[in-house]
Enzyme design. Structure first.
Site, PDB file in Angstrom:
ATOM      1  N   ASN A  13      -4.673  -7.057  -2.593  1.00 17.30           N
ATOM      2  CA  ASN A  13      -3.610  -7.095  -1.581  1.00 17.30           C
ATOM      3  C   ASN A  13      -3.916  -6.031  -0.531  1.00 17.30           C
ATOM      4  O   ASN A  13      -3.761  -4.843  -0.793  1.00 17.30           O
ATOM      5  CB  ASN A  13      -2.263  -6.819  -2.268  1.00 17.30           C
ATOM      6  N   LYS A  15      -2.334  -5.527   2.231  1.00 21.42           N
ATOM      7  CA  LYS A  15      -1.140  -5.044   2.950  1.00 21.42           C
ATOM      8  C   LYS A  15      -1.439  -5.051   4.453  1.00 21.42           C
ATOM      9  O   LYS A  15      -2.113  -5.948   4.936  1.00 21.42           O
ATOM     10  CB  LYS A  15      -0.736  -3.656   2.427  1.00 21.42           C
ATOM     11  N   GLU A 101       7.405  -4.354  -1.431  1.00 22.92           N
ATOM     12  CA  GLU A 101       7.531  -3.804  -0.071  1.00 22.92           C
ATOM     13  C   GLU A 101       8.310  -4.769   0.825  1.00 22.92           C
ATOM     14  O   GLU A 101       9.057  -4.354   1.698  1.00 22.92           O
ATOM     15  CB  GLU A 101       6.141  -3.491   0.501  1.00 22.92           C
ATOM     16  N   GLU A 171       4.722  -5.601 -11.128  1.00 21.51           N
ATOM     17  CA  GLU A 171       4.355  -4.385 -10.407  1.00 21.51           C
ATOM     18  C   GLU A 171       5.522  -3.399 -10.449  1.00 21.51           C
ATOM     19  O   GLU A 171       6.445  -3.497  -9.629  1.00 21.51           O
ATOM     20  CB  GLU A 171       4.049  -4.710  -8.945  1.00 21.51           C
ATOM     21  N   GLY A 177       1.038   2.409  -5.174  1.00 24.58           N
ATOM     22  CA  GLY A 177       0.559   3.343  -4.156  1.00 24.58           C
ATOM     23  C   GLY A 177       0.833   4.800  -4.485  1.00 24.58           C
ATOM     24  O   GLY A 177       0.697   5.669  -3.633  1.00 24.58           O
ATOM     25  N   SER A 216      -1.353   0.898  -8.700  1.00 24.12           N
ATOM     26  CA  SER A 216      -2.389   1.933  -8.853  1.00 24.12           C
ATOM     27  C   SER A 216      -3.527   1.529  -9.799  1.00 24.12           C
ATOM     28  O   SER A 216      -4.067   2.381 -10.513  1.00 24.12           O
ATOM     29  CB  SER A 216      -1.766   3.264  -9.285  1.00 24.12           C
TER      30      SER A 216
HETATM   31  P1  PGA Z   1      -1.606  -0.228  -5.247  1.00 21.55           P
HETATM   32  O1  PGA Z   1      -0.755  -1.478  -4.703  1.00 21.55           O
HETATM   33  O2  PGA Z   1      -2.733  -0.786  -6.083  1.00 21.55           O
HETATM   34  O3  PGA Z   1      -2.103   0.450  -4.012  1.00 21.55           O
HETATM   35  O4  PGA Z   1      -0.680   0.610  -6.055  1.00 21.55           O
HETATM   36  C1  PGA Z   1      -0.493  -2.597  -5.509  1.00 21.55           C
HETATM   37  C2  PGA Z   1       0.355  -3.597  -4.766  1.00 21.55           C
HETATM   38  O5  PGA Z   1       1.286  -3.186  -4.059  1.00 21.55           O
HETATM   39  O6  PGA Z   1       0.132  -4.816  -4.851  1.00 21.55           O
END
Ligand code: PGA
Length: 258
Positions: A13, A15, A101, A171, A177, A216
Site C-alpha cells: 500500500n 498511500k 486512514e 490492521e 506506521g 509495521s
Molecule cells: P505500515 O502501513 O506498514 O506503514 O504500518 C500499513 C498500512 O497502512 O496498510
C-alpha cells in the site's frame, strides 16, 4: 492444511506516495530483481494517478494492481471520486476498502462499505477490506467487539457464495506506521477470530477466505507473522515503498509455501 485458494498474498500500500514516473521506476527495479515463480501473489496499490503507469510498467507480469479506494456508484455527480468501471477499464485487479486512514480522515463508514464491497465484486474487482481496533479499544478489551462489528457490517450484503472472494486485512490502528508491530500471537488471535466470524456465515468460506496482517510489517518481522496458521499474507505500507524491502517480504512469504 491451508487450501490452495489461500495462496500467500503480499500487497504493498503506497498511500499518497509516488508519482507516475516514480511508480514506473519502481516497477522496473522490482521486475529486474524479483525471483519469478515464487508461489506468492503480489499486488501493488498506487495512488489513482499512478495506476496506469504501474500497470504499464508491470506489463504482462503476474503482479496485480489494486486501487486504494473506490466509490460505490458506477457514475454520478460525486466530485473527486473514482468508480469501479473506471478502474476495470484500466486493468486494475481490485481495491483496498475501509483502510483506517480513510475511516479516520475521510469519514469512510461501515454503511458505505456495505455498498462498496458488493459494487466491487459485481464489477469483477477484488475487494480488500481493512479492519482493526485502536489502541484505546485494545486496552479496554474491546478488540473482538470492534472486529465483529466491522466484519459483520461490511460483509452484510455479500452473498455467502462470494465471501471468500473478499480479502480481509487485519490492521490494528496502533501498529500502522508506528513501528509498533503486533506480536505474531496477537495477530494470529485476531485473524483467527476474523476467520471464525466469516465461519459464522459459511464454513466453506472461512476455510478459503484470505486474511492478511498489516501494521509495521518489515523484512525483519515478516517471517514470524507469516508463519502463523491463520495469517495468509501481509498488507505492507512503508516497507513496500522500496523494491528491495518488498522483495524480502515476498521471499519470507515464499518460504511458507516451500
Ligand atoms: P505500515 O502501513 O506498514 O506503514 O504500518 C500499513 C498500512 O497502512 O496498510
Amino acid at each position: 492444511m491451508t487450501p490452495d485458494a489461500r495462496r500467500p498474498y503480499i500487497a504493498g500500500n503506497w498511500k499518497m506516495f509516488k508519482t507516475a514516473g516514480e511508480a514506473r521506476e519502481f516497477t522496473q527495479k522490482l521486475l529486474a530483481r524479483l525471483p519469478m515463480g515464487n508461489g506468492v501473489e503480489l499486488a501493488l496499490c498506487p495512488p489513482f494517478t499512478a495506476l496506469a503507469a504501474t500497470l504499464d510498467g508491470l506489463g504482462g507480469s503476474e503482479i496485480k494492481v489494486l486501487a486504494q479506494n473506490m466509490h460505490q456508484e458506477p457514475e454520478g455527480a460525486f466530485t473527486g471520486e473514482v468508480s469501479a468501471p473506471m478502474l476495470v477499464e484500466l486493468g486494475v485487479h481490485g481495491t483496498l476498502l475501509g483502510h483506517s486512514e480513510r475511516r479516520q480522515y475521510f469519514n469512510e463508514t461501515d454503511r458505505a462499505l456495505q455498498e462498496k464491497i458488493p459494487a466491487a465484486l459485481g464489477a469483477g474487482l477484488q475487494p480488500m477490506l481493512c479492519v482493526g481496533e485502536s489502541e484505546d479499544e485494545r486496552e479496554e478489551g474491546e478488540t473482538q467487539r470492534k472486529l465483529r462489528h466491522q466484519v459483520q457490517e461490511a460483509l452484510e450484503r455479500v452473498p455467502d457464495a462470494q465471501l471468500a472472494d473478499v480479502v480481509i486485512a487485519y490492521e490494528p490502528i496502533w501498529a500502522i506506521g508506528t513501528g509498533k508491530v503486533a506480536t505474531a500471537e496477537m495477530a494470529q488471535d485476531a485473524i483467527g477470530f476474523i476467520r471464525a466470524l466469516v465461519g459464522d456465515r459459511s464454513k466453506d468460506a472461512a476455510e478459503r477466505v484470505r486474511v492478511l496482517y498489516g501494521g509495521s510489517v518489515k523484512p525483519e518481522n515478516a517471517a514470524a507473522i507469516l508463519a502463523q496458521p491463520d495469517i495468509d499474507g501481509a498488507l505492507v505500507g512503508g516497507a513496500s515503498l522500496d523494491p528491495d524491502g518488498l522483495i524480502e517480504i515476498v521471499t519470507a512469504a515464499a518460504a511458507q509455501v516451500q
